[in-house]
Design a protein around this motif. Structure first.
Motif, PDB file in Angstrom:
ATOM      1  N   GLU A 178       0.829  -1.208   0.000  1.00 49.80           N
ATOM      2  CA  GLU A 178       0.000   0.000   0.000  1.00 49.80           C
ATOM      3  C   GLU A 178       0.862   1.256   0.000  1.00 49.80           C
ATOM      4  O   GLU A 178       0.651   2.165  -0.799  1.00 49.80           O
ATOM      5  N   GLU A 184       1.260   4.049  -3.065  1.00 47.87           N
ATOM      6  CA  GLU A 184       1.037   5.476  -2.797  1.00 47.87           C
ATOM      7  C   GLU A 184       2.262   6.297  -3.180  1.00 47.87           C
ATOM      8  O   GLU A 184       2.144   7.380  -3.751  1.00 47.87           O
ATOM      9  N   THR A 185       3.439   5.789  -2.878  1.00 45.74           N
ATOM     10  CA  THR A 185       4.684   6.497  -3.185  1.00 45.74           C
ATOM     11  C   THR A 185       4.907   6.583  -4.690  1.00 45.74           C
ATOM     12  O   THR A 185       5.243   7.647  -5.217  1.00 45.74           O
ATOM     13  N   ALA A 232       2.434   9.085  -6.057  1.00 41.50           N
ATOM     14  CA  ALA A 232       2.772  10.450  -5.643  1.00 41.50           C
ATOM     15  C   ALA A 232       3.942  11.008  -6.455  1.00 41.50           C
ATOM     16  O   ALA A 232       3.946  12.178  -6.828  1.00 41.50           O
ATOM     17  N   ASP A 280      -3.628  -3.623  -5.896  1.00 35.76           N
ATOM     18  CA  ASP A 280      -4.231  -3.121  -4.663  1.00 35.76           C
ATOM     19  C   ASP A 280      -4.647  -4.213  -3.678  1.00 35.76           C
ATOM     20  O   ASP A 280      -4.629  -3.997  -2.475  1.00 35.76           O
ATOM     21  N   ASP A 326      -2.415  -5.040  -0.472  1.00 32.27           N
ATOM     22  CA  ASP A 326      -2.012  -3.877   0.326  1.00 32.27           C
ATOM     23  C   ASP A 326      -1.180  -4.177   1.558  1.00 32.27           C
ATOM     24  O   ASP A 326      -0.228  -3.469   1.846  1.00 32.27           O
TER      25      ASP A 326
END
Length: 127
Positions: free
Chosen positions: A22, A26-27, A30, A55, A58
């Protein structure tokens, strides 16, 4: 000639082997990047690529998804042309930079190299 260590992205950080999928996703999102190195005690243990994880995993550790990409690891003393060659030949979205003892020192991206080239050569051409 500019060495790769002078092009390290100051805002990019590697993933740690204790991070979750997860956090890795996200990283990657981003930073708008497809892969990042995974580092354990300043040594590169592999890479996480966005297309190899999903996903539904996670909570799993990223170590379950590490891929080996030795061509994506470059010595910090190489010149920037080597980075261009690696990006072109191996399709890397980032390169992990190491010192002579194979300790992780940073990450560079094609965008950083292109920005360097753009700023270095802009206004130098006639016409």
């Amino acid at each position: 000639m500019v060495q790769i260590k002078n092009l390290i992205e100051p805002s990019l950080f590697p993933l740690k082997s204790t991070d979750t999928i997860e956090f890795a996703l996200e990283t990657l999102v981003a930073y708008k990047i497809a892969a990042l190195p995974v580092v354990d005690e300043d040594k590169i243990v592999g890479f996480i690529e966005a297309h190899t994880i999903a996903d539904e995993f996670d909570e799993l550790p990223i170590t379950d998804f590490i891929v080996q990409q030795p061509a994506w690891i470059v010595n910090e003393n190489y010149y920037f042309e080597e980075a261009i060659n690696r990006f072109g030949e191996f399709g890397a979205s980032s390169l992990a930079i190491v010192d002579n003892d194979q300790h992780f020192t940073g990450i560079i991206t094609p965008y950083r190299v292109l920005n360097f080239l753009s700023s270095s050569y802009s206004g130098k051409a006639e016409g």
